[in-house]
Motif scaffolding. Structure first.
Motif, PDB file in Angstrom:
ATOM      1  N   VAL A 253       0.946  -1.197  -0.119  1.00  7.35           N
ATOM      2  CA  VAL A 253       0.002  -0.007   0.144  1.00  7.35           C
ATOM      3  C   VAL A 253       0.892   1.215  -0.058  1.00  7.35           C
ATOM      4  CG1 VAL A 253      -1.865   1.381   1.303  1.00  7.35           C
ATOM      5  CG2 VAL A 253      -1.893  -1.225   1.152  1.00  7.35           C
ATOM      6  N   LEU A 254       0.881   2.028  -1.133  1.00  8.37           N
ATOM      7  CA  LEU A 254       1.564   3.167  -1.211  1.00  8.37           C
ATOM      8  C   LEU A 254       0.854   4.386  -1.138  1.00  8.37           C
ATOM      9  CD1 LEU A 254       4.668   3.938  -1.932  1.00  8.37           C
ATOM     10  CD2 LEU A 254       3.989   3.876  -4.149  1.00  8.37           C
ATOM     11  N   ILE A 255       1.272   5.548  -0.510  1.00  3.02           N
ATOM     12  CA  ILE A 255       0.722   6.756  -0.460  1.00  3.02           C
ATOM     13  C   ILE A 255       1.600   7.637  -1.354  1.00  3.02           C
ATOM     14  CG2 ILE A 255      -0.199   8.638   0.871  1.00  3.02           C
ATOM     15  CD1 ILE A 255      -1.738   6.044   1.559  1.00  3.02           C
ATOM     16  N   VAL A 256       0.908   8.221  -2.322  1.00  2.00           N
ATOM     17  CA  VAL A 256       1.884   9.041  -3.456  1.00  2.00           C
ATOM     18  C   VAL A 256       1.343  10.465  -3.175  1.00  2.00           C
ATOM     19  CG1 VAL A 256       2.644   9.437  -5.803  1.00  2.00           C
ATOM     20  CG2 VAL A 256       2.038   7.175  -4.927  1.00  2.00           C
ATOM     21  N   THR A 257       2.319  11.405  -2.804  1.00  3.95           N
ATOM     22  CA  THR A 257       2.008  12.605  -2.460  1.00  3.95           C
ATOM     23  C   THR A 257       3.234  13.679  -2.864  1.00  3.95           C
ATOM     24  OG1 THR A 257       1.112  14.477  -1.097  1.00  3.95           O
ATOM     25  CG2 THR A 257       2.760  12.703  -0.126  1.00  3.95           C
ATOM     26  N   GLY A 258       3.120  14.907  -2.596  1.00  4.08           N
ATOM     27  CA  GLY A 258       4.413  15.649  -2.971  1.00  4.08           C
ATOM     28  C   GLY A 258       3.839  17.083  -3.344  1.00  4.08           C
ATOM     29  N   MET A 259       4.730  17.956  -3.841  1.00  6.99           N
ATOM     30  CA  MET A 259       4.754  19.117  -4.365  1.00  6.99           C
ATOM     31  C   MET A 259       3.820  18.969  -5.750  1.00  6.99           C
ATOM     32  SD  MET A 259       5.712  21.144  -2.097  1.00  6.99           S
ATOM     33  CE  MET A 259       5.672  22.727  -2.858  1.00  6.99           C
ATOM     34  N   SER A 260       2.965  20.078  -5.773  1.00  7.66           N
ATOM     35  CA  SER A 260       2.447  20.064  -7.175  1.00  7.66           C
ATOM     36  C   SER A 260       3.409  20.557  -8.259  1.00  7.66           C
ATOM     37  CB  SER A 260       1.121  21.161  -6.963  1.00  7.66           C
ATOM     38  OG  SER A 260       0.184  20.791  -6.126  1.00  7.66           O
ATOM     39  N   GLY A 261       3.218  19.678  -9.164  1.00  2.58           N
ATOM     40  CA  GLY A 261       4.054  20.001 -10.350  1.00  2.58           C
ATOM     41  C   GLY A 261       5.551  19.240 -10.458  1.00  2.58           C
ATOM     42  N   ALA A 262       5.643  18.230  -9.243  1.00  5.19           N
ATOM     43  CA  ALA A 262       6.907  17.426  -9.183  1.00  5.19           C
ATOM     44  C   ALA A 262       6.911  16.269  -9.954  1.00  5.19           C
ATOM     45  CB  ALA A 262       7.205  17.436  -7.507  1.00  5.19           C
ATOM     46  N   GLY A 263       5.683  15.784 -10.233  1.00  3.84           N
ATOM     47  CA  GLY A 263       5.751  14.590 -11.031  1.00  3.84           C
ATOM     48  C   GLY A 263       4.753  13.521 -10.697  1.00  3.84           C
ATOM     49  N   ARG A 264       3.674  13.959  -9.845  1.00  2.00           N
ATOM     50  CA  ARG A 264       2.948  12.889  -9.182  1.00  2.00           C
ATOM     51  C   ARG A 264       2.125  12.140 -10.336  1.00  2.00           C
ATOM     52  NH1 ARG A 264       0.932  16.957  -5.893  1.00  2.00           N
ATOM     53  NH2 ARG A 264      -0.851  17.122  -7.174  1.00  2.00           N
ATOM     54  N   THR A 265       1.619  12.763 -11.394  1.00  2.41           N
ATOM     55  CA  THR A 265       1.108  11.844 -12.390  1.00  2.41           C
ATOM     56  C   THR A 265       1.714  11.090 -13.341  1.00  2.41           C
ATOM     57  OG1 THR A 265      -0.791  14.027 -12.746  1.00  2.41           O
ATOM     58  CG2 THR A 265      -0.462  12.493 -14.386  1.00  2.41           C
TER      59      THR A 265
ATOM     60  N   TRP B  58       0.015  -1.808 -10.560  1.00  3.66           N
ATOM     61  CA  TRP B  58      -0.491  -1.326  -9.284  1.00  3.66           C
ATOM     62  C   TRP B  58      -1.744  -0.517  -9.569  1.00  3.66           C
ATOM     63  CZ3 TRP B  58       1.689  -0.016  -4.523  1.00  3.66           C
ATOM     64  CH2 TRP B  58       3.148  -0.355  -4.168  1.00  3.66           C
ATOM     65  N   TYR B  59      -2.766  -0.990  -8.629  1.00  3.61           N
ATOM     66  CA  TYR B  59      -4.226  -0.233  -8.659  1.00  3.61           C
ATOM     67  C   TYR B  59      -4.095   1.038  -8.353  1.00  3.61           C
ATOM     68  CZ  TYR B  59      -9.145   0.025  -8.471  1.00  3.61           C
ATOM     69  OH  TYR B  59     -10.594   0.612  -8.571  1.00  3.61           O
ATOM     70  N   VAL B  60      -4.193   2.179  -9.186  1.00  2.00           N
ATOM     71  CA  VAL B  60      -4.126   3.493  -8.794  1.00  2.00           C
ATOM     72  C   VAL B  60      -5.256   4.270  -8.466  1.00  2.00           C
ATOM     73  CG1 VAL B  60      -2.847   5.663  -9.388  1.00  2.00           C
ATOM     74  CG2 VAL B  60      -1.548   3.483  -9.743  1.00  2.00           C
ATOM     75  N   VAL B  61      -5.397   4.804  -7.476  1.00  2.23           N
ATOM     76  CA  VAL B  61      -6.628   5.759  -7.358  1.00  2.23           C
ATOM     77  C   VAL B  61      -5.809   7.168  -6.924  1.00  2.23           C
ATOM     78  CG1 VAL B  61      -8.428   6.295  -5.920  1.00  2.23           C
ATOM     79  CG2 VAL B  61      -7.657   4.051  -6.108  1.00  2.23           C
ATOM     80  N   GLU B  62      -6.481   8.149  -7.910  1.00  2.00           N
ATOM     81  CA  GLU B  62      -5.683   9.517  -7.947  1.00  2.00           C
ATOM     82  C   GLU B  62      -6.607  10.520  -7.306  1.00  2.00           C
ATOM     83  OE1 GLU B  62      -3.398  10.960 -11.029  1.00  2.00           O
ATOM     84  OE2 GLU B  62      -3.882   9.180 -12.373  1.00  2.00           O
ATOM     85  N   ASN B  63      -6.326  11.518  -6.602  1.00  2.00           N
ATOM     86  CA  ASN B  63      -7.131  12.669  -6.130  1.00  2.00           C
ATOM     87  C   ASN B  63      -7.893  12.253  -5.120  1.00  2.00           C
ATOM     88  OD1 ASN B  63      -5.599  14.247  -8.255  1.00  2.00           O
ATOM     89  ND2 ASN B  63      -7.272  13.978  -9.651  1.00  2.00           N
TER      90      ASN B  63
ATOM     91  N   PRO C  16      -3.616  -6.509  -5.708  1.00  2.00           N
ATOM     92  CA  PRO C  16      -2.524  -7.081  -4.821  1.00  2.00           C
ATOM     93  C   PRO C  16      -1.690  -5.882  -4.490  1.00  2.00           C
ATOM     94  CG  PRO C  16      -2.145  -7.391  -7.113  1.00  2.00           C
ATOM     95  CD  PRO C  16      -3.526  -6.991  -7.158  1.00  2.00           C
ATOM     96  N   ARG C  17      -1.767  -4.642  -5.290  1.00  2.00           N
ATOM     97  CA  ARG C  17      -0.902  -3.469  -4.911  1.00  2.00           C
ATOM     98  C   ARG C  17      -1.735  -2.172  -5.200  1.00  2.00           C
ATOM     99  NH1 ARG C  17       4.567  -4.700  -8.029  1.00  2.00           N
ATOM    100  NH2 ARG C  17       3.109  -4.989  -9.717  1.00  2.00           N
ATOM    101  N   LEU C  18      -2.018  -1.186  -3.932  1.00  2.00           N
ATOM    102  CA  LEU C  18      -2.904  -0.203  -4.068  1.00  2.00           C
ATOM    103  C   LEU C  18      -1.964   0.902  -3.916  1.00  2.00           C
ATOM    104  CD1 LEU C  18      -5.670   1.044  -3.939  1.00  2.00           C
ATOM    105  CD2 LEU C  18      -5.716   0.739  -1.506  1.00  2.00           C
ATOM    106  N   ALA C  19      -2.078   1.924  -4.787  1.00  2.00           N
ATOM    107  CA  ALA C  19      -1.365   3.197  -4.591  1.00  2.00           C
ATOM    108  C   ALA C  19      -2.446   4.355  -4.478  1.00  2.00           C
ATOM    109  CB  ALA C  19      -0.609   3.505  -5.868  1.00  2.00           C
ATOM    110  N   LEU C  20      -2.339   5.297  -3.376  1.00  2.00           N
ATOM    111  CA  LEU C  20      -3.167   6.347  -3.051  1.00  2.00           C
ATOM    112  C   LEU C  20      -2.763   7.551  -3.658  1.00  2.00           C
ATOM    113  CD1 LEU C  20      -4.656   4.931   0.014  1.00  2.00           C
ATOM    114  CD2 LEU C  20      -5.535   4.500  -2.179  1.00  2.00           C
TER     115      LEU C  20
END
Length: 297
Positions: free
Chosen positions: A15-27, A38-43, A64-68
């Motif tokens: 389970v991975l939490i993806v965050t950071g500065m806007s414009g730094a490459g989250r997308t 990965w099963y990715v759920v954005e915003n 099996p792998r979830l990225a939020l």
């Protein structure tokens, strides 16, 4: 949590939490994760973390792998992220946090080129929005297992880095990035440890060595053959071994070890290459080498 469902610990630790500065490459990071299963759920609002991890725990074979992926666009909802993460821990969810960062001047250029306002700038300037976002994200960055500075990355190198970090299965592997840099260009933002190679004689002042770099045999041989160089590498590796074991115990999977000299061309490059070679001999460790300032004037 969905009414009538008891919190269930997911059968996978992925389970991975993806965050950071806007414009730094989250997308870009989200797309790279999605491309590798990965099963990715954005915003996603932090208030829904628990609900999604409950569902993952009930059907781990399907997800099996979830990225939020979470950001600050909804400032009021984002304020609850600390409580949401504490709830995950209480549920027994073993998650990691990936934080993407970049230099302010680069973030400004990215927003200007896209002709979009920063989500937190309001009636102010882009730099005002960036400053507000840094303040809001400070605690989350401090607790992140992986902090990536994307300042010098394009979309392809960022995707490659994400792939290397989060697509390997099997026993926990420490992924180490050994980076050389020049002090005159500034310290790396994402370095966990910084070593100074300026105690060694500088090949820059030797005319026949000046055109070459620490990747060339004549320079690396000169640098590593100096008094104290071999002892430094030996002792530094020995000092890092308990650190690596501590990272494993704390479920930390990624670290950057930086080596600097004046310009990042000779001494730091040679020492970083040797340090990477030595660390790569350790079990359950993968090592990449990055020469941040090689090629600068």
């Amino acid at each position: 949590m969905i009414d009538g469902l008891t919190p269930v610990k997911p059968a996978t630790s992925e389970v991975l939490i993806v965050t950071g500065m806007s414009g730094a490459g989250r997308t870009t990071a989200a797309h790279a994760l999605e491309d590798h299963g990965w099963y990715v759920v954005e915003n996603i609002p932090p208030q829904l973390f628990g609900t999604l991890t409950d569902l993952v725990g009930r059907s781990p074979e399907a997800i099996p792998r979830l990225a939020l992926v979470v950001d600050v666009r909804s400032k009021e909802l984002f304020k609850d992220i600390r409580e949401a993460l504490e709830q995950l821990r209480a549920q027994g969810v073993d998650y990691r946090v990936l934080f993407l960062d970049a230099a302010d001047d680069l973030l400004v250029r990215r927003f200007e080129s896209a002709r979009r306002p920063h989500p937190l700038q309001g009636s102010g300037r882009i730099v005002d929005g960036i400053a507000a976002e840094r303040l809001l994200l400070k605690d989350l960055k401090d607790q992140a297992e992986v902090v990536l500075d994307t300042t010098s990355m394009n979309v392809h190198s960022l995707a490659t880095t994400i792939t290397g970090l989060f697509t390997e299965s099997g026993p926990i592997v420490l992924r180490l990035n050994v980076m050389s840099f020049g002090f005159k260009y500034g310290l790396p933002q994402d370095a966990n440890f910084v070593a100074d190679a300026r105690f060694l004689p500088n090949p820059h002042w030797i005319p026949e060595l000046r055109p070459y770099t620490g990747q060339d045999g004549q320079v690396s041989g000169f640098v590593l053959g100096q008094e104290g160089a071999g002892e430094f590498v030996d002792r530094y590796v020995q000092a890092l071994l308990p650190v690596l074991e501590g990272y494993r115990r704390e479920n930390k999977h990624y670290a950057t070890f930086a080596v600097g000299c004046t310009g990042g061309k000779h001494r730091s490059v040679a020492v970083a290459e040797e340090l990477a070679r030595r660390l790569g001999q350790q079990p359950r460790v993968t090592v990449t080498v990055q020469h941040r300032d090689l090629g600068r004037e």
